[in-house]
Scaffold this active site. Structure first.
Site, PDB file in Angstrom:
ATOM      1  N   LYS A 255       1.148  -1.798 -40.751  1.00  0.00           N
ATOM      2  CA  LYS A 255       1.777  -2.703 -41.697  1.00  0.00           C
ATOM      3  C   LYS A 255       0.866  -3.794 -41.984  1.00  0.00           C
ATOM      4  CE  LYS A 255       6.343  -1.163 -40.715  1.00  0.00           C
ATOM      5  NZ  LYS A 255       7.959  -1.514 -40.202  1.00  0.00           N
TER       6      LYS A 255
ATOM      7  N   GLN B 231      10.630  -5.780 -36.573  1.00  0.00           N
ATOM      8  CA  GLN B 231      10.472  -4.383 -36.259  1.00  0.00           C
ATOM      9  C   GLN B 231      11.691  -4.165 -35.363  1.00  0.00           C
ATOM     10  OE1 GLN B 231       8.391  -2.225 -37.505  1.00  0.00           O
ATOM     11  NE2 GLN B 231       8.974  -0.571 -36.424  1.00  0.00           N
TER      12      GLN B 231
ATOM     13  N   ASP C 289      13.126  -5.527 -45.754  1.00  0.00           N
ATOM     14  CA  ASP C 289      13.727  -4.500 -45.410  1.00  0.00           C
ATOM     15  C   ASP C 289      14.922  -3.694 -45.945  1.00  0.00           C
ATOM     16  OD1 ASP C 289      12.193  -3.020 -43.268  1.00  0.00           O
ATOM     17  OD2 ASP C 289      12.570  -4.583 -41.906  1.00  0.00           O
TER      18      ASP C 289
END
Ligand code: GUN
Length: 299
Positions: free
Chosen positions: A52, A96, A119
């Site tokens: 990422k 994460q 997200d």
């Protein structure tokens, strides 16, 4: 059996997003910024996070990587998120998943400012998704799947879509998006306690497999011309490969592909799309926070 080439589509998206970033820089003097937080040293998570950060840099997005030790306390994580929430150079925040045991992931998601929640994990944005309000963010993996369906001209309206798995990251938001007025599929969610799953899957026009079981979807569970979207990333031993393992999906690709009209491979199907949508959300986030024109919707 056409293969849906997620790698190819993601490369197209990266070039479109790079172009949007360039416009923001030259027209608006803005530079999107993405903060990526990883707690602990899980090797798979490290690989995802590094991918990422690397991709953000390639697209001209500033990336800020924060590595917290496995022993980090809940307060340390929350304080970092609060710090990032108020930074002007950070438009998107990603922590994460999964965090190490002892860290409350839900509390982290609730602490991320909804306007930086690239997200779509904050319950406020999940709520917007549920009521069809598109001013929030779309969750990266499910949104990436919709882009694949769209770019391959795969019809969804009135189709029976069966989602295997009910996770908060993929299964549930995928079912919401597929049943939205944008997509108009009729959706069934199956999970570990579903009775007669193979009969339900055999009725599906589209199957999204996100259960994390290698080769779970077999040829006898699907009808002819089914569209298979395989979200699984399962590491299985492969003595013949240099690494000693290989990655395979939730579908038994070799056999299912004989019946499928379209199928995503693993790797190279859904995976690259998740990162592409994260980059898209980071640019969208920068636009929303600075009140400038949004990039055009990808789905
Ligand atoms: N872990 C697996 N997929 C994801 C994702 O899309 N976002 C985050 N934050 N963690 C993940």
């Amino acid at each position: 059996m056409p293969i849906i080439d997620g790698k190819k589509i993601s490369i197209q998206l990266f070039s479109e997003i790079r172009h949007e970033v360039e416009i923001l820089k030259t027209r608006d003097n803005l530079n999107p910024g993405l903060a990526v937080v990883i707690i602990g040293d899980d090797p798979a998570s490290q690989i995802y996070v590094n991918a990422k950060v690397k991709r953000a840099k390639e697209l001209g997005i500033n990336s800020f990587k924060y590595e917290l030790p496995e022993t980090a306390s809940q307060d340390e994580v929350l304080n970092l998120v609060r710090e990032l929430n108020v930074r002007n150079d950070v438009n998107g925040i990603l922590v994460q998943s999964p965090p190490p045991p002892g860290i409350d992931e839900q509390l982290i998601n609730e602490t991320i400012d909804p306007s930086k929640d690239v997200d779509c994990f904050n319950p406020y944005n999940v709520g917007k998704l549920t009521i069809g309000d598109e001013t929030g963010f779309l969750p990266c993996t499910p949104a990436g799947i919709l882009v694949l369906l769209k770019r391959y001209d795969i019809p969804t309206e009135g189709k029976h879509a069966v989602v295997l798995g009910r996770s908060n990251i993929v299964g549930k938001p995928m079912a919401l998006l597929l049943s939205s007025k944008r997509v108009n599929s009729t959706v069934t969610i199956c999970h570990s306690r579903t009775v007669g799953l193979d009969k339900i899957s055999a009725e599906a026009d589209i199957i999204v497999a996100a259960i994390g079981k290698p080769n779970f979807v077999s040829a006898d569970m699907v009808k002819n011309n089914v569209v298979i979207i395989d979200v699984g990333i399962n590491r299985v031993s492969a003595p013949e490969s240099k690494k000693g393992y290989k990655l395979i999906g939730d579908a038994d690709f070799e056999n299912v592909c004989e019946k499928a009209s379209f199928i995503t491979p693993v790797p190279g199907g859904v995976g690259p799309m998740t990162i592409a949508m994260l980059m898209y959300n980071s640019v969208k986030s920068c636009c929303i926070q600075n009140d400038v024109e949004l990039p055009k919707s990808l789905i």
